[in-house]
Design a protein around this motif. Structure first.
Motif, short mmCIF file in Angstrom:
data_model
loop_
_atom_site.label_atom_id
_atom_site.label_comp_id
_atom_site.label_asym_id
_atom_site.label_seq_id
_atom_site.Cartn_x
_atom_site.Cartn_y
_atom_site.Cartn_z
N ARG A 112 0.80 -1.22 0.00
CA ARG A 112 0.00 0.00 0.00
C ARG A 112 0.84 1.27 0.00
NH1 ARG A 112 -5.02 -1.59 2.09
NH2 ARG A 112 -5.76 0.54 1.79
N ASP A 113 2.10 1.16 0.47
CA ASP A 113 2.90 2.37 0.56
C ASP A 113 4.38 2.00 0.53
OD1 ASP A 113 3.46 5.04 0.72
OD2 ASP A 113 2.90 5.27 2.82
N VAL A 114 5.17 2.96 0.08
CA VAL A 114 6.63 2.83 0.08
C VAL A 114 7.17 3.92 1.00
CG1 VAL A 114 8.75 2.92 -1.28
CG2 VAL A 114 6.67 1.94 -2.27
N VAL A 115 7.91 3.51 2.02
CA VAL A 115 8.46 4.46 2.98
C VAL A 115 9.98 4.29 3.01
CG1 VAL A 115 6.38 4.48 4.39
CG2 VAL A 115 8.18 2.81 4.88
N LYS A 116 10.62 5.17 3.74
CA LYS A 116 12.07 5.09 3.85
C LYS A 116 12.45 3.76 4.52
CE LYS A 116 16.12 7.47 5.70
NZ LYS A 116 16.61 8.62 6.49
N GLY A 117 13.18 2.97 3.79
CA GLY A 117 13.66 1.71 4.37
C GLY A 117 12.86 0.49 4.02
N ILE A 129 7.93 -4.58 5.36
CA ILE A 129 8.94 -5.39 4.71
C ILE A 129 10.18 -4.52 4.54
CG2 ILE A 129 9.54 -6.84 2.74
CD1 ILE A 129 6.61 -7.15 2.11
N PRO A 130 11.23 -4.73 5.33
CA PRO A 130 12.46 -3.94 5.16
C PRO A 130 13.04 -4.10 3.76
CG PRO A 130 12.50 -5.20 7.21
CD PRO A 130 11.34 -5.70 6.42
N ALA A 131 13.70 -3.05 3.28
CA ALA A 131 14.27 -3.08 1.92
C ALA A 131 15.21 -4.26 1.73
CB ALA A 131 15.01 -1.77 1.66
N SER A 132 15.94 -4.63 2.78
CA SER A 132 16.88 -5.74 2.67
C SER A 132 16.19 -7.09 2.53
CB SER A 132 17.81 -5.78 3.88
OG SER A 132 17.05 -5.95 5.08
N LEU A 133 14.88 -7.13 2.83
CA LEU A 133 14.13 -8.39 2.76
C LEU A 133 13.12 -8.40 1.62
CD1 LEU A 133 13.44 -9.04 6.56
CD2 LEU A 133 15.34 -9.88 5.15
N VAL A 134 13.23 -7.43 0.72
CA VAL A 134 12.30 -7.35 -0.42
C VAL A 134 12.69 -8.34 -1.51
CG1 VAL A 134 11.48 -5.87 -2.30
CG2 VAL A 134 11.62 -4.98 0.03
N PHE A 138 19.94 -6.53 -4.03
CA PHE A 138 19.62 -5.14 -3.69
C PHE A 138 18.67 -4.54 -4.72
CE2 PHE A 138 20.61 -0.61 -4.36
CZ PHE A 138 20.20 -0.11 -3.13
N VAL A 139 17.62 -3.86 -4.23
CA VAL A 139 16.65 -3.20 -5.10
C VAL A 139 16.78 -1.69 -4.91
CG1 VAL A 139 14.22 -2.90 -5.68
CG2 VAL A 139 15.05 -5.14 -4.93
N GLU A 140 17.12 -1.01 -5.98
CA GLU A 140 17.36 0.43 -5.88
C GLU A 140 16.05 1.21 -5.84
OE1 GLU A 140 19.95 3.93 -8.17
OE2 GLU A 140 20.03 1.85 -8.84
N ASN A 141 15.07 0.79 -6.65
CA ASN A 141 13.81 1.52 -6.74
C ASN A 141 12.67 0.68 -6.18
OD1 ASN A 141 11.72 3.26 -7.39
ND2 ASN A 141 11.63 2.61 -9.53
N LEU A 142 12.24 0.99 -4.95
CA LEU A 142 11.16 0.23 -4.32
C LEU A 142 9.78 0.64 -4.83
CD1 LEU A 142 12.39 0.16 -0.61
CD2 LEU A 142 12.49 -1.70 -2.27
N GLU A 143 9.68 1.79 -5.49
CA GLU A 143 8.39 2.28 -5.98
C GLU A 143 7.72 1.30 -6.93
OE1 GLU A 143 6.53 4.83 -5.23
OE2 GLU A 143 7.88 5.82 -3.81
N GLN A 144 8.51 0.49 -7.58
CA GLN A 144 7.96 -0.46 -8.56
C GLN A 144 7.02 -1.49 -7.91
OE1 GLN A 144 10.89 -3.52 -9.91
NE2 GLN A 144 12.35 -2.38 -8.64
N PHE A 145 7.13 -1.65 -6.59
CA PHE A 145 6.32 -2.65 -5.89
C PHE A 145 4.99 -2.09 -5.38
CE2 PHE A 145 10.71 -4.19 -5.39
CZ PHE A 145 10.56 -5.46 -5.92
#
Length: 391
Positions: A112-117, A129-134, A138-145
């Protein structure tokens, strides 16, 4: 409030804390209107719709959908019922998350949302879901999710701190292990398959062959000498490889790119015959000579004794890798896959040099004028008569 309505509400026994179900009849910026049993309606404010602050009502429900909510307040005078979808889901959500944590079963969540981290989802409570566990990488752009539905595993549940941590990487790794197991069972030495270059190291390239990474050692990248894998392949390249070895217990797959290519001897060897003079490039210089590439992957040896007409102590004194040279083919041995080359007189026509010009420095007899004696007398001298015997 009319006596009829008061009696209806009393008979319905709608009390604070009850969980009720109704149909959404209206959605706007101020919340959601729900038609409840017995003919009266309730209202859910935006703050009570989702565990995620700032969520718009239209992102949660739509007109005609069914919603379950907890009764927060009943106004007996107006018949107004205040509801909370968030609180109705909260208690059961924590219980369910604890069960998923213990079972290890994955859950599908909508981002539902992308936040810092990291990423945020609503599963009745706020899930993170922390960025390291996505992803596994490594995923640079989390907005795609954002807006996507992902499968993740519950890895931490703490209702007291309102903390729920999910891991998509855990699901991906489990799926990868399952694919790898099937792959290890299916792959056999000698199989030729396609894969994608994942990463390069000084000693080779790792290639994903459909669920597992196999190593192409630097010696298996090309028929020619390779100083670094980047000379041959790059990350993301699609390559054809031959399976050399499969070790399921160690989780290792050995691959070869050059073994999946046509053998240079089969392709080029018939082009050369003893006596041919050709151009080549020095690829390796060793103590006993130099290897010269005649065609891609096809090399011949110039022995140290064949490098020059002059004596050569060390081939490296005369030749360097990358140097272009002219060589003569001495012999071709297809069975042993060997070509012997020579650089001695390689630029001259077959049959030797200087034919028809006398023997000169390799045996030419020099003719000198007749020498005169100091006394002025003419006639042959001892040198004239016997000079050839002393040469």
């Amino acid at each position: 409030m009319s006596e009829d309505l008061r009696e209806m509400l009393t008979d319905a026994a709608v009390r604070e804390g009850d969980v009720v179900t109704g149909e959404v009849t209206a959605v706007d910026d101020h919340g959601v209107t729900v038609a409840l049993p017995h003919g009266y309606e309730g209202h859910i404010s935006p703050q009570e719709l989702s565990a995620l602050p700032g969520t718009h009502p239209s992102d949660v429900v739509s007109v005609g959908s069914t919603v379950t909510a907890q009764v927060l307040k009943v106004d007996m005078e107006s018949g107004h019922v205040t509801l909370s979808k968030r609180r109705a889901e909260q208690a059961s959500a924590w219980e369910r998350m604890q069960q998923l944590l213990e079972s290890g079963e994955p859950i599908e969540v909508e981002i539902r949302d992308v936040v810092k981290g990291g990423l945020v989802a609503d599963v009745g409570v706020r899930a993170f879901i922390p960025a390291s566990l996505v992803d596994r990488h490594f995923v640079e752009n989390l907005e795609q999710f954002k807006g996507q539905t992902l499968r993740a595993k519950v890895i931490e549940v703490d209702p007291q701190k309102n903390k729920l941590i999910l891991s998509r990487r855990a699901v991906l790794e489990e799926e990868s292990e399952a694919r790898a197991q099937k792959l290890f069972e299916a792959l056999k030495p000698g199989d030729v398959i396609e894969g994608t270059v994942q990463r390069l190291t000084d000693f080779g390239a790792f290639v994903d062959v459909g669920g597992a990474d196999g190593l192409v050692h630097i010696s298996e990248l090309s028929f020619t000498h390779v100083n670094h894998p980047s000379e041959v392949v790059h990350e993301g390249d699609r390559v054809k490889v031959r399976v050399l070895r499969v070790d399921p217990e160690a989780g290792r797959i050995s691959l070869s790119i050059k073994a999946a290519l046509p053998e240079p001897w089969e392709t080029y060897a018939n082009e050369f015959r003893p006596g041919d003079v050709v151009q080549g490039v020095v690829r390796r210089v060793v103590d006993f000579g130099a290897f010269v590439e005649l065609r891609p992957g096809l090399e011949g040896l110039v022995h140290v004794s064949q490098i020059s007409n002059e004596h050569v102590d060390k081939p490296s004194d005369v030749l360097q890798p990358g140097q272009e040279v002219t060589v003569r083919v001495l012999s071709v041995d297809p069975e042993r896959k060997r070509i012997s080359l020579s650089m001695r007189d390689s630029a001259q026509p077959r049959g030797g040099q200087g034919q028809g010009q006398g023997q000169g420095r390799g045996g030419r007899r020099d003719r000198r004028p007749t020498e005169s004696r100091n006394d002025g007398a003419s006639g042959p001298t001892l040198g004239d008569l016997f000079g050839d015997l002393f040469k």
